[in-house]
Each structure stands twice: as structure tokens, then as C-alpha cells.
Motif scaffolding. Structure first.
Motif, PDB file in Angstrom:
ATOM      1  N   THR A  39       0.844  -1.201   0.000  1.00 31.76           N
ATOM      2  CA  THR A  39       0.000   0.000   0.000  1.00 31.76           C
ATOM      3  C   THR A  39       0.875   1.246   0.000  1.00 31.76           C
ATOM      4  OG1 THR A  39      -1.747  -1.159   1.194  1.00 31.76           O
ATOM      5  CG2 THR A  39      -1.824   1.246   1.221  1.00 31.76           C
ATOM      6  N   HIS A  43       0.668   2.644  -3.711  1.00 33.33           N
ATOM      7  CA  HIS A  43      -0.517   3.500  -3.700  1.00 33.33           C
ATOM      8  C   HIS A  43      -0.233   4.875  -3.098  1.00 33.33           C
ATOM      9  CE1 HIS A  43      -4.679   4.687  -3.603  1.00 33.33           C
ATOM     10  NE2 HIS A  43      -4.637   4.848  -2.302  1.00 33.33           N
ATOM     11  N   ASP A  48       0.018   4.867  -8.291  1.00 30.98           N
ATOM     12  CA  ASP A  48      -1.091   5.660  -8.812  1.00 30.98           C
ATOM     13  C   ASP A  48      -1.252   7.041  -8.183  1.00 30.98           C
ATOM     14  OD1 ASP A  48      -1.855   4.529  -6.411  1.00 30.98           O
ATOM     15  OD2 ASP A  48      -3.826   3.892  -7.080  1.00 30.98           O
ATOM     16  N   ASN A  49      -0.398   7.443  -7.241  1.00 31.39           N
ATOM     17  CA  ASN A  49      -0.637   8.730  -6.587  1.00 31.39           C
ATOM     18  C   ASN A  49       0.556   9.676  -6.494  1.00 31.39           C
ATOM     19  OD1 ASN A  49      -3.478   8.786  -5.772  1.00 31.39           O
ATOM     20  ND2 ASN A  49      -2.935   6.880  -4.782  1.00 31.39           N
ATOM     21  N   THR A 112      -5.591   4.377   2.462  1.00 31.20           N
ATOM     22  CA  THR A 112      -5.081   5.558   1.777  1.00 31.20           C
ATOM     23  C   THR A 112      -4.735   6.640   2.791  1.00 31.20           C
ATOM     24  OG1 THR A 112      -5.366   6.963  -0.172  1.00 31.20           O
ATOM     25  CG2 THR A 112      -7.270   6.760   1.307  1.00 31.20           C
TER      26      THR A 112
END
Length: 136
Positions: A39, A43, A48-49, A112
Motif C-alpha cells: 500500500t 498506492h 497511482d498517486n 489511503t
């Protein structure tokens, strides 16, 4: 600094597995919360971020889980939002930090993390699960 790449067994998604974790924390309601290495890497920091302001801020995130100002119910079932103001050395600023934890299983799973420009939740919109007591 949090101990990285440590493998521990946790019940995630209904099964027990050994997974690399960034940290394990206990929230103020005495629940175990983990941040998985995948994570964090795929993530939060990369993938993706690209939230580079969180790079090397694992201890800051852990501190928010262990001692948040607020824990507020998330619109998604089983998720809760942990909030606090934090100093981010990577950008040399104090910002609101939002850590979203999924509590579907016995071990909470950080799904997140957001650095915010301002707090967006209104107290009347969602249930406040926990508020840090004021020091007297």
C-alpha cells in the motif's frame, strides 16, 4: 523510523497471511492497525498517486493512527478517517493529515492517506467516533 519490510501474520480479507508491513500501531480505541508495504509503495508514495510529500513520513502517519485528534466515520462502510495536524519535514509545512483505515477485519488496514490543504469534514455530517481529550 518505522521498521520496514518486517513480515508479520495478520488476518486480512478473511485469511491469515504473512505480508511485509511498514508498521503496526494501536489506535486510541485499542485496535491494531497496519500499513502494508505494498500500500505504501504502490498506492501512497508511488504507483497511482505520487504523494512525495509523505516520503520518509512513516512515523508521522503512525503517530496519527496512535494519537489522532479525531476519528470520524467514513462514507464507505467499515472505514474510518483519522485526522490530525502534522509537520511534514519534506515540504516544511504544517498540514492536516487524513489516514483512512478499513476496519472490516480484526486488524485495521490503512487503505489511503491524504495531505490536505484544509479539513473538509463538517462535524455534523459524519459520526465522530473519537476525539482526543484536552489536556488540563
Amino acid at each position: 523510523m518505522a521498521e520496514k519490510n518486517k513480515k508479520q501474520s495478520f488476518i486480512i480479507a478473511g485469511s491469515t497471511s504473512d505480508i511485509p508491513i511498514v508498521f503496526t500501531a494501536t489506535d486510541p480505541i485499542n485496535r491494531t492497525v497496519i500499513l502494508k508495504q505494498t500500500t505504501w509503495d504502490m498506492h501512497i508514495i508511488d504507483g497511482d498517486n505520487y504523494r512525495l510529500e509523505l516520503k520518509d513520513q512513516e512515523e508521522t502517519v503512525k503517530d496519527v493512527v496512535e494519537d489522532p485528534k479525531f476519528i470520524i466515520r467514513d462514507p464507505i462502510d467499515n472505514r474510518e478517517r483519522y485526522y490530525d495536524l502534522v509537520y511534514l519535514s519534506s515540504i516544511n509545512k504544517i498540514k492536516p493529515l487524513l489516514v483512512v483505515v478499513d476496519h472490516l477485519y480484526s486488524t485495521g488496514d490503512i487503505c489511503t492517506i491524504f495531505v490536505q490543504s484544509r479539513l473538509r469534514d463538517e462535524p455534523g455530517e459524519r459520526e465522530i467516533i473519537y476525539e482526543r481529550p484536552k489536556k488540563r
